[in-house]
Structures are given as structure tokens and as C-alpha cells.
Design a protein around this motif. Structure first.
Motif, short mmCIF file in Angstrom:
data_model
loop_
_atom_site.label_atom_id
_atom_site.label_comp_id
_atom_site.label_asym_id
_atom_site.label_seq_id
_atom_site.Cartn_x
_atom_site.Cartn_y
_atom_site.Cartn_z
N LEU A 49 0.81 -1.21 0.00
CA LEU A 49 0.00 0.00 0.00
C LEU A 49 0.85 1.26 0.00
O LEU A 49 0.34 2.34 -0.32
CB LEU A 49 -0.93 0.02 1.22
N LEU A 50 2.12 1.13 0.36
CA LEU A 50 3.00 2.29 0.37
C LEU A 50 3.69 2.48 -0.99
O LEU A 50 4.40 3.46 -1.18
CB LEU A 50 4.06 2.15 1.46
N GLY A 51 3.45 1.55 -1.90
CA GLY A 51 4.10 1.65 -3.21
C GLY A 51 3.13 1.61 -4.37
O GLY A 51 3.51 1.26 -5.49
N ILE A 52 1.89 2.00 -4.12
CA ILE A 52 0.85 1.84 -5.15
C ILE A 52 1.18 2.54 -6.47
O ILE A 52 1.14 1.91 -7.54
CB ILE A 52 -0.52 2.31 -4.61
N PRO A 53 1.53 3.84 -6.49
CA PRO A 53 1.67 4.52 -7.79
C PRO A 53 3.08 4.46 -8.38
O PRO A 53 3.50 5.39 -9.08
CB PRO A 53 1.27 5.96 -7.45
N PHE A 54 3.80 3.37 -8.12
CA PHE A 54 5.18 3.27 -8.60
C PHE A 54 5.36 1.99 -9.41
O PHE A 54 4.70 0.98 -9.15
CB PHE A 54 6.15 3.26 -7.41
N PRO A 55 6.25 2.01 -10.40
CA PRO A 55 6.47 0.83 -11.24
C PRO A 55 6.95 -0.37 -10.44
O PRO A 55 7.67 -0.22 -9.43
CB PRO A 55 7.55 1.30 -12.24
N GLU A 56 6.58 -1.54 -10.90
CA GLU A 56 7.03 -2.77 -10.23
C GLU A 56 8.55 -2.89 -10.26
O GLU A 56 9.16 -3.44 -9.34
CB GLU A 56 6.38 -3.98 -10.89
N ALA A 57 9.16 -2.35 -11.32
CA ALA A 57 10.63 -2.42 -11.43
C ALA A 57 11.33 -1.67 -10.30
O ALA A 57 12.47 -1.97 -9.96
CB ALA A 57 11.07 -1.84 -12.78
N ASP A 58 10.63 -0.70 -9.71
CA ASP A 58 11.20 0.07 -8.60
C ASP A 58 10.75 -0.46 -7.24
O ASP A 58 11.00 0.16 -6.21
CB ASP A 58 10.80 1.55 -8.72
N GLY A 59 10.04 -1.58 -7.25
CA GLY A 59 9.55 -2.13 -6.00
C GLY A 59 8.13 -1.72 -5.66
O GLY A 59 7.64 -2.02 -4.57
N GLY A 60 7.47 -1.03 -6.60
CA GLY A 60 6.11 -0.58 -6.36
C GLY A 60 5.07 -1.60 -6.79
O GLY A 60 5.40 -2.73 -7.18
N ASP A 64 -1.45 3.46 -10.08
CA ASP A 64 -1.43 4.86 -10.46
C ASP A 64 -1.88 5.72 -9.29
O ASP A 64 -2.20 5.20 -8.21
CB ASP A 64 -2.29 5.11 -11.70
N PHE A 65 -1.90 7.03 -9.51
CA PHE A 65 -2.24 7.93 -8.41
C PHE A 65 -3.73 7.87 -8.09
O PHE A 65 -4.12 8.07 -6.94
CB PHE A 65 -1.83 9.37 -8.74
N VAL A 66 -4.56 7.59 -9.08
CA VAL A 66 -5.98 7.39 -8.79
C VAL A 66 -6.15 6.24 -7.81
O VAL A 66 -6.92 6.31 -6.85
CB VAL A 66 -6.78 7.13 -10.09
N SER A 67 -5.42 5.16 -8.04
CA SER A 67 -5.48 4.01 -7.12
C SER A 67 -5.02 4.40 -5.72
O SER A 67 -5.59 3.95 -4.72
CB SER A 67 -4.60 2.87 -7.64
N LEU A 68 -4.00 5.25 -5.64
CA LEU A 68 -3.55 5.70 -4.33
C LEU A 68 -4.65 6.47 -3.60
O LEU A 68 -4.86 6.27 -2.41
CB LEU A 68 -2.30 6.57 -4.47
N ARG A 275 -10.25 13.64 -10.72
CA ARG A 275 -9.78 14.54 -11.78
C ARG A 275 -8.36 15.00 -11.49
O ARG A 275 -7.48 14.95 -12.37
CB ARG A 275 -10.70 15.75 -11.91
N ALA A 276 -8.12 15.45 -10.25
CA ALA A 276 -6.78 15.90 -9.90
C ALA A 276 -5.77 14.75 -9.97
O ALA A 276 -4.66 14.92 -10.49
CB ALA A 276 -6.79 16.50 -8.49
N ALA A 277 -6.16 13.58 -9.49
CA ALA A 277 -5.25 12.43 -9.53
C ALA A 277 -4.93 12.02 -10.96
O ALA A 277 -3.79 11.64 -11.27
CB ALA A 277 -5.88 11.26 -8.77
N GLY A 278 -5.93 12.10 -11.84
CA GLY A 278 -5.69 11.77 -13.23
C GLY A 278 -4.69 12.69 -13.89
O GLY A 278 -3.85 12.26 -14.69
N LEU A 279 -4.76 13.97 -13.55
CA LEU A 279 -3.78 14.93 -14.09
C LEU A 279 -2.38 14.60 -13.60
O LEU A 279 -1.40 14.71 -14.36
CB LEU A 279 -4.17 16.35 -13.68
#
Length: 354
Positions: A49-60, A64-68, A275-279
Motif C-alpha cells: 500500500l506504500l508503493g501503489i503509484p510506482f512501477p514494479e521495477a522500482d519495488g512498487g 497509479d495515483f488514482v489508485s492511491l 480529476r486531480a489524480a488523473g492529471l
């Protein structure tokens, strides 16, 4: 209505199940203790849950930010304190580092943040009375005193906004931290007052302050949405079961109006937050959208909690029924990262061309 992707809906439902099983039963005790519940933070980290909007390659988690924002909302329905920890750590520390940090700094810190090996905290710009605002001198050395800090009591890395930039500071490198356990609300979020003098920054994230503010305000708006949803979660069963004059409270027009107002505000707030998260996900300027989302959602959360206390009558004033905690927690959202009325003045000036 905003349509979630399958991945977003699955993540939201997984967080909801976790909160119902692990957070809701302990939320009152967490608030009363006034300390960061590290074991629950560790469990959230295990769920990524602390790595939701980050690529899996970076350990996320590859989200995306909407998911966060969906995750923050669900956590806030159970505990505003835990939701603020996720918001500050992920949106205001890890995200600016990921997007603006040097390869060396990301290699040193990002995986530890995303895994929950250490927490990120955010130094707020306004010092307490008698303090000094943070400043950056030659050699990337920072000084500042009596600075309120989100998650400061438990953080290993601090984000310090300075002008257009964000400096990163090791919390164990010459930083004096004074826990502040007596906050009105969000008491288990690790409030602290930080002071430091001529401490070398780990990195200076050039131009990252705007991202920190937009992502942070959007995350706080999501927190407000969760508090509003949590208020409704607690009010709905009470008014359906509680009777007055031989009829359920839910049959009285004023009570129905309270519930309808919360439900309408929830729909509107979620759309503004997404809307803000999508931007932010698109890498576009989300500054105004984040201000609007935070302004509307924070007002709605406080209004909903106030009406929730009113709907429960005398019981709404008791900690046992938890609505009073939503009321206390919601006030923070109106003040965080700029007071709502001050931020909306900027929107007014923009609209009027002044």
C-alpha cells in the motif's frame, strides 16, 4: 460516474477488506494511544500500500495515483491517522523523489520507502511561534527551527519544501525532533516539531515543490473523502436502528437531509479527487484541480462530521460512537498544505484576472 479499471477496483476492495479486518476494530485505541501504529504500517507495507503509484521495477505495485487516492479513502474510513501517514509518505515524499530525484538518491532511498523499511515525513512551511522557516545555504545545508512535521516522530527521511524545490533530509542527521502527542485530531500520525541547523541535504529535488503540493493536496482531499464516508458508515446504521417517538430516526426529514447531503458530497468529492489524480498520472499541471478538490472535500468532510454528531445527538459526542473522531480529524483537512480560504483566494484572483 467515474469508471474504475479492474485493477483499481480490485485494489480498492483489497484495502477495504484489510481496513475492516485490521484497522476498524483498533481505530479508537490507535487514536487514544497517540503513537504511530508501526505494526499496522508494516502490514500495509506487506500489502504494497506504500508503493501503489510506482512501477514494479522500482519495488512498487504498478498502480497509479488514482489508485492511491482510493486506498487513502478506504484507510481513512477506518483511521484518519493511518491515512495521513500513507498520504504524507507516498504522495509527498516518495513520489517527488521518484520523479525528480537523482539516480543515486533514488537508489539509496526509494526501495526502502516503498517497502516500508522507513517512513517519509513532511516538514511544513510555517514555523511554530519563535521558530524559523527552513532555508538552504551553500553546500546544500538546511537550517530551520520549531517546524511542524507530518509523520516527523517516526520518519527516517524528511521532505523539506524550500521555494520551488524540495530538499531531502535524513531524520537522524542532526535533526532535533520533539513529538507532539496532543493534537486535536489525527493523533496517531506521528506529529512532531523539528529543528535543524546547517544539516547537509541528501538531495535537492529541483522544481519538485509544485508536485509535492499538488499530490499532497490531492491526497489530503482523498483523506477527507474517506472521513466523510466513514462518518456516513457510522451514522447510517445508528439512525436506522435508533427510535424516537416510536419511529426510527431515519424516518425524520432532518436526519434524511443530513444523510442525503453526505451522499451527494461523496459523489462530488470523489469526482474532484479523481480529476486531480488523473492529471498527476498524466504528468500535467494539477495545481488548481488539487486546490479545488481539497477545498471542496475538506469542507464537505467537516460539514458531514458536524451533521453526523448532530444526527446522533448526545451519543455523537461520545468517543464510543466514533463520529466525534471524524469531526476532530476532518478539521485538519481544512488547514493542511494551505488553509482552504487562502488557497481559494488564488482561484478567485485567477478567475477575475487580478
Amino acid at each position: 460516474m467515474f469508471e474504475y479499471t479492474d485493477d483499481q477496483a480490485m485494489m480498492r476492495d483489497a484495502v477495504r477488506d484489510f481496513v475492516q479486518a485490521e484497522v476498524r476494530p483498533r481505530a479508537q485505541a490507535i487514536d487514544a494511544a497517540g503513537e504511530v501504529p508501526r505494526e499496522l504500517v508494516a502490514k500495509m507495507a506487506e500489502l504494497n500500500l506504500l508503493g501503489i503509484p510506482f512501477p514494479e521495477a522500482d519495488g512498487g505495485a504498478g498502480g497509479d495515483f488514482v489508485s492511491l487516492t482510493l486506498a487513502i479513502e478506504e484507510v481513512a474510513r477506518g483511521s484518519g491517522s493511518l491515512a495521513l501517514i500513507v498520504a504524507a509518505h507516498t504522495a509527498m515524499v516518495a513520489l517527488p523523489l521518484h520523479r525528480a530525484g537523482s539516480a543515486e538518491t533514488k537508489g539509496a532511498w526509494l526501495s526502502r520507502l516503498l517497502s516500508g523499511g522507513l517512513l517519509g515525513g513532511v516538514v511544513l512551511a510555517d514555523p511554530n511561534p519563535g521558530g524559523a522557516a527552513p532555508g538552504l545555504a551553500s553546500g546544500n545545508r538546511l537550517s530551520g527551527s520549531a517546524l511542524p512535521t507530518l509523520v516527523g516522530a517516526a520518519a527516517g527521511l524528511l521532505a523539506v519544501p524550500i521555494g520551488a524545490d524540495v530538499a531531502l533530509l535524513r531524520a537522524d542527521a542532526g535533526v532535533s525532533r520533539k513529538p507532539l502527542p496532543s493534537a486535536l485530531g489525527l493523533r496517531a500520525s506521528g506529529w512532531a516539531e523539528c529543528s535543524f541547523e546547517a544539516v547537509a541535504a541528501e538531495d535537492v529535488l529541483t522544481g519538485a515543490s509544485r508536485l509535492l503540493e499538488a499530490a499532497g493536496r490531492t491526497a489530503v482531499a482523498a483523506l477527507a473523502v474517506g472521513l466523510l464516508a466513514g462518518t456516513l458508515d457510522r451514522v447510517r446504521p445508528y439512525v436506522l436502528e435508533r427510535k424516537q417517538f416510536g419511529k426510527p430516526l431515519a424516518s425524520f426529514d432532518p436526519v434524511r437531509a443530513f444523510v442525503a447531503g453526505m451522499a451527494v458530497d461523496l459523489d462530488a468529492c470523489r469526482l474532484l479527487v479523481h480529476r486531480a489524480a488523473g492529471l498527476i498520472d498524466e504528468g500535467k499541471d494539477a495545481a488548481r484541480a488539487a486546490i479545488v478538490a481539497k477545498g471542496y472535500a475538506s469542507d464537505a468532510a467537516f460539514r458531514g462530521a458536524r451533521n453526523g454528531v448532530q444526527a446522533l445527538g448526545g451519543y455523537g459526542y461520545l468517543t464510543e460512537y466514533e463520529v466525534e473522531r471524524c469531526f476532530r480529524d476532518a478539521k485538519f483537512c481544512e488547514l493542511a498544505l494551505g488553509r482552504t480560504d487562502d488557497l481559494l483566494q488564488g482561484v478567485g484572483r485567477e478567475e477575475l484576472g487580478a
